[in-house]
Design an enzyme around this catalytic site. Structure first.
Site, mmCIF file in Angstrom:
data_model
loop_
_atom_site.group_PDB
_atom_site.id
_atom_site.type_symbol
_atom_site.label_atom_id
_atom_site.label_comp_id
_atom_site.label_asym_id
_atom_site.label_seq_id
_atom_site.Cartn_x
_atom_site.Cartn_y
_atom_site.Cartn_z
ATOM 1 N N CYS A 78 -4.761 -2.383 2.853
ATOM 2 C CA CYS A 78 -5.477 -1.580 3.328
ATOM 3 C C CYS A 78 -5.542 -1.709 5.032
ATOM 4 O O CYS A 78 -5.913 -2.693 5.424
ATOM 5 C CB CYS A 78 -6.901 -1.252 2.952
ATOM 6 S SG CYS A 78 -7.913 -0.245 3.804
ATOM 7 N N ARG B 21 -12.231 3.703 -1.681
ATOM 8 C CA ARG B 21 -12.970 4.982 -2.140
ATOM 9 C C ARG B 21 -11.873 6.049 -2.584
ATOM 10 O O ARG B 21 -10.867 6.070 -1.567
ATOM 11 C CB ARG B 21 -13.847 5.632 -1.044
ATOM 12 C CG ARG B 21 -13.290 6.019 0.023
ATOM 13 C CD ARG B 21 -14.291 6.848 1.017
ATOM 14 N NE ARG B 21 -13.572 7.150 2.198
ATOM 15 C CZ ARG B 21 -14.097 8.073 3.237
ATOM 16 N NH1 ARG B 21 -15.472 8.701 2.836
ATOM 17 N NH2 ARG B 21 -13.371 8.365 4.182
ATOM 18 N N ASN C 17 -2.358 1.849 6.844
ATOM 19 C CA ASN C 17 -1.005 1.474 6.416
ATOM 20 C C ASN C 17 -0.377 2.846 6.525
ATOM 21 O O ASN C 17 1.058 3.069 6.540
ATOM 22 C CB ASN C 17 -1.041 0.784 5.071
ATOM 23 C CG ASN C 17 -1.269 -0.604 5.531
ATOM 24 O OD1 ASN C 17 -0.950 -1.113 6.422
ATOM 25 N ND2 ASN C 17 -2.028 -1.170 4.469
ATOM 26 N N ASN D 98 0.904 -1.074 -0.034
ATOM 27 C CA ASN D 98 -0.094 -0.191 0.063
ATOM 28 C C ASN D 98 1.028 1.211 -0.020
ATOM 29 O O ASN D 98 1.672 1.550 0.857
ATOM 30 C CB ASN D 98 -0.861 -0.024 1.363
ATOM 31 C CG ASN D 98 -2.081 0.880 1.202
ATOM 32 O OD1 ASN D 98 -2.832 0.858 2.471
ATOM 33 N ND2 ASN D 98 -2.501 1.526 -0.001
ATOM 34 N N CYS E 269 -5.974 6.371 7.676
ATOM 35 C CA CYS E 269 -5.344 5.437 6.820
ATOM 36 C C CYS E 269 -4.369 4.496 7.847
ATOM 37 O O CYS E 269 -3.321 5.084 8.116
ATOM 38 C CB CYS E 269 -4.423 5.985 5.609
ATOM 39 S SG CYS E 269 -3.872 4.776 4.514
#
Length: 270
Positions: free
Chosen positions: A212, A204, A83, A11, A81
């Site tokens: 994720c 999204r 990661n 990621n 987020c």
């Protein structure tokens, strides 16, 4: 403009150091940076700013010196987020911007406490997941029921019988816009044995990503609920590697590798 590139289980993020909050990082510039053909390429951008210089999170300044201003690949702002926090923490550690191996990071989703493990992995306290009930995701002609889980950002985690490796996630899965008016991150996973799940995710603002962090926690919560559990340690296998999720009565933890792979000068302009 100086930049760095890092990833956590593939990621990947472009990091923009901006300690004094001087950069004008527009949505269009973020989209250009994240373009994998004409830009650097990334799932998102992490702007590194001092919390006290960032009015939207200034109330967190007493607990966290640094604010992770996270933007999705299309330039839209996101609350959190998982990661990204871990890669952000790796940058702070590697550049001597924090003094200890445990510290807090300010985000739009609230404070996140981070710990760097002896083996180099980065663990983040993701907060207590909030389950709001069921909803449905549509992939092609298939409908999958999942749990709406709030991780500071919205997730719909769906256990499916079809192998996730065979799914076509080239396009946004369908979802109930009445439930998710601002969009949603959709996880589709296969429970495998005990305390293990294989996951793919459509984020999204970014599309399918190879991992994720918040989605891995949401997947662990949904997988645990299938057996009537709410606590335990889960291994979540994503396309880009493996993450560990710990669920307890009060919070959740996400742990895995985070590395910085490059740095340079950004020459893109508006």
């Amino acid at each position: 403009m100086r930049f760095l590139k890092g990833h956590g289980t593939e990621n990947d993020f472009v990091i923009l150091p901006d300690p004094d909050g001087e950069l004008d990082v527009s949505a269009s510039l973020v989209a250009k940076i994240c373009d994998r053909r004409t830009g650097i390429g990334a799932d998102g951008v992490l702007r590194v700013a001092r919390t006290k210089q960032s009015h939207e999170v200034a109330e967190q300044a007493s607990a966290a010196e640094w604010f992770m201003d996270y933007r999705n690949a299309d330039g839209s702002m996101a609350e959190m987020c998982g990661n990204g926090v871990r890669v952000f923490a790796r940058y702070l550690i590697d550049n001597g911007l924090v003094e200890h191996s445990e510290f807090a990071v300010a985000t739009r989703g609230g404070l996140r406490r981070v710990r760097v493990e002896p083996n180099g992995d980065v663990t983040v306290d993701m907060g207590r997941p909030v389950v709001h009930g069921e909803s449905v995701a549509t992939v092609g002609c298939h409908e999958y029921t999942g749990l709406y889980i709030d991780m500071g950002n919205p997730h719909l985690a769906c256990a499916i019988g079809d192998p996730v490796a065979q799914l076509d996630l080239a396009h946004q899965p369908g979802f109930d816009t009445g439930v998710f008016p601002g969009g949603v991150n959709i996880e589709l996973f296969n429970p495998v044995g005990t305390s293990r799940a294989v996951m793919r995710v459509f984020e999204r603002g970014s599309g399918e990503t190879r991992s994720c962090g918040t989605g891995a926690v949401a997947t662990a919560v949904a997988a645990a609920s299938l057996s009537g559990d709410s606590t335990g340690t889960w291994t979540v296998e994503v396309v880009g590697g493996t993450l560990t999720v710990i669920l307890d009565e009060d919070t959740s933890y996400l742990s895995g590798p985070a590395v910085i792979v490059a740095s340079g000068e950004l020459m893109l302009a508006e």
